[in-house]
Design a protein around this motif. Structure first.
Motif, PDB file in Angstrom:
ATOM      1  N   GLN A  54       0.832  -1.204   0.000  1.00 36.31           N
ATOM      2  CA  GLN A  54       0.000   0.000   0.000  1.00 36.31           C
ATOM      3  C   GLN A  54       0.867   1.255   0.000  1.00 36.31           C
ATOM      4  O   GLN A  54       0.573   2.237  -0.690  1.00 36.31           O
ATOM      5  CB  GLN A  54      -0.938   0.000   1.205  1.00 36.31           C
ATOM      6  N   GLU A  57       2.264   1.699  -3.506  1.00 36.10           N
ATOM      7  CA  GLU A  57       1.229   2.174  -4.419  1.00 36.10           C
ATOM      8  C   GLU A  57       0.961   3.664  -4.225  1.00 36.10           C
ATOM      9  O   GLU A  57       0.810   4.409  -5.189  1.00 36.10           O
ATOM     10  CB  GLU A  57      -0.058   1.375  -4.220  1.00 36.10           C
ATOM     11  N   THR A  58       0.928   4.096  -2.985  1.00 42.08           N
ATOM     12  CA  THR A  58       0.735   5.516  -2.691  1.00 42.08           C
ATOM     13  C   THR A  58       1.899   6.339  -3.242  1.00 42.08           C
ATOM     14  O   THR A  58       1.706   7.399  -3.838  1.00 42.08           O
ATOM     15  CB  THR A  58       0.609   5.747  -1.169  1.00 42.08           C
ATOM     16  N   GLU A  59       3.100   5.838  -3.050  1.00 43.90           N
ATOM     17  CA  GLU A  59       4.307   6.524  -3.518  1.00 43.90           C
ATOM     18  C   GLU A  59       4.331   6.606  -5.048  1.00 43.90           C
ATOM     19  O   GLU A  59       4.722   7.628  -5.612  1.00 43.90           O
ATOM     20  CB  GLU A  59       5.539   5.771  -3.009  1.00 43.90           C
ATOM     21  N   ILE A  60       3.905   5.529  -5.716  1.00 48.00           N
ATOM     22  CA  ILE A  60       3.901   5.486  -7.182  1.00 48.00           C
ATOM     23  C   ILE A  60       3.037   6.604  -7.751  1.00 48.00           C
ATOM     24  O   ILE A  60       3.394   7.232  -8.753  1.00 48.00           O
ATOM     25  CB  ILE A  60       3.412   4.112  -7.695  1.00 48.00           C
ATOM     26  N   GLU A  61       1.913   6.855  -7.124  1.00 49.09           N
ATOM     27  CA  GLU A  61       0.964   7.852  -7.618  1.00 49.09           C
ATOM     28  C   GLU A  61       1.551   9.259  -7.667  1.00 49.09           C
ATOM     29  O   GLU A  61       1.145  10.062  -8.491  1.00 49.09           O
ATOM     30  CB  GLU A  61      -0.298   7.847  -6.759  1.00 49.09           C
ATOM     31  N   ARG A  62       2.504   9.538  -6.829  1.00 44.04           N
ATOM     32  CA  ARG A  62       2.992  10.919  -6.761  1.00 44.04           C
ATOM     33  C   ARG A  62       4.401  11.112  -7.321  1.00 44.04           C
ATOM     34  O   ARG A  62       4.997  12.170  -7.137  1.00 44.04           O
ATOM     35  CB  ARG A  62       2.899  11.439  -5.336  1.00 44.04           C
ATOM     36  N   SER A  65       7.946   9.483 -13.881  1.00 43.91           N
ATOM     37  CA  SER A  65       7.911   8.191 -14.559  1.00 43.91           C
ATOM     38  C   SER A  65       9.142   7.336 -14.275  1.00 43.91           C
ATOM     39  O   SER A  65       9.037   6.126 -14.146  1.00 43.91           O
ATOM     40  CB  SER A  65       7.686   8.410 -16.047  1.00 43.91           C
ATOM     41  N   ARG A  68       8.756   5.983 -10.839  1.00 41.38           N
ATOM     42  CA  ARG A  68       7.655   5.022 -10.843  1.00 41.38           C
ATOM     43  C   ARG A  68       8.137   3.635 -11.274  1.00 41.38           C
ATOM     44  O   ARG A  68       7.709   2.623 -10.730  1.00 41.38           O
ATOM     45  CB  ARG A  68       6.534   5.463 -11.765  1.00 41.38           C
ATOM     46  N   LEU A  72       7.493   0.369  -9.306  1.00 45.35           N
ATOM     47  CA  LEU A  72       6.666  -0.679  -9.914  1.00 45.35           C
ATOM     48  C   LEU A  72       7.368  -2.026  -9.819  1.00 45.35           C
ATOM     49  O   LEU A  72       6.725  -3.051  -9.587  1.00 45.35           O
ATOM     50  CB  LEU A  72       6.347  -0.340 -11.372  1.00 45.35           C
ATOM     51  N   LYS A  75       6.910  -3.065  -6.333  1.00 45.86           N
ATOM     52  CA  LYS A  75       5.534  -3.524  -6.156  1.00 45.86           C
ATOM     53  C   LYS A  75       5.385  -4.944  -6.698  1.00 45.86           C
ATOM     54  O   LYS A  75       4.751  -5.798  -6.065  1.00 45.86           O
ATOM     55  CB  LYS A  75       4.567  -2.586  -6.884  1.00 45.86           C
TER      56      LYS A  75
END
Length: 120
Positions: A54, A57-62, A65, A68, A72, A75
């Motif tokens: 979780q 996923e939160t970190e990826i959103e902000r 690229s 990310r 990813l 993740k």
């Protein structure tokens, strides 16, 4: 003589069986306890993995690229770990059920009170 007690001076032939059943029951109970502990450990690891997932996923959103991409991959690793933990949990539960199936007839006989004086 009523036929309910072994003849005097004669060793009941079931005593070794009863001793063996008690030993098997004790060993199965120990294994069951160990598996329950392992199951708790796996569940704890699953919960920690879920929290990390979780967080990623939160970190990826902000992030940008490039950043990310790194997260990813992390993740993906966490999802693989989660899958492995789920499989281990299933395996441990199957083992517990197997032990309980083996214990059940032993416990039934023990609660019926395999009475060594029951038969001649």
């Amino acid at each position: 003589m009523t036929g309910n007690k072994p003849k005097e001076g004669r060793v009941d032939e079931r005593e070794p069986l009863i001793t063996t059943l008690n030993e098997v029951k004790r060993e199965l109970e120990n294994q069951k306890h160990q598996l329950a502990g392992q199951l708790e450990q796996v569940q704890s690891e699953k919960e920690e993995n879920k929290k990390q997932l979780q967080s990623v996923e939160t970190e990826i959103e902000r992030l940008s690229s490039d950043e990310r991409e790194t997260l990813l991959r992390k993740k993906e690793g966490l999802l693989q770990s989660q899958w492995k933990l789920d499989e281990e949990k299933k395996h441990l539960k199957r083992q517990l059920l197997s032990i309980e199936k083996v214990l059940e007839p032993i416990e039934i006989q023990m609660t019926r009170g395999i009475n060594i004086n029951e038969y001649p």
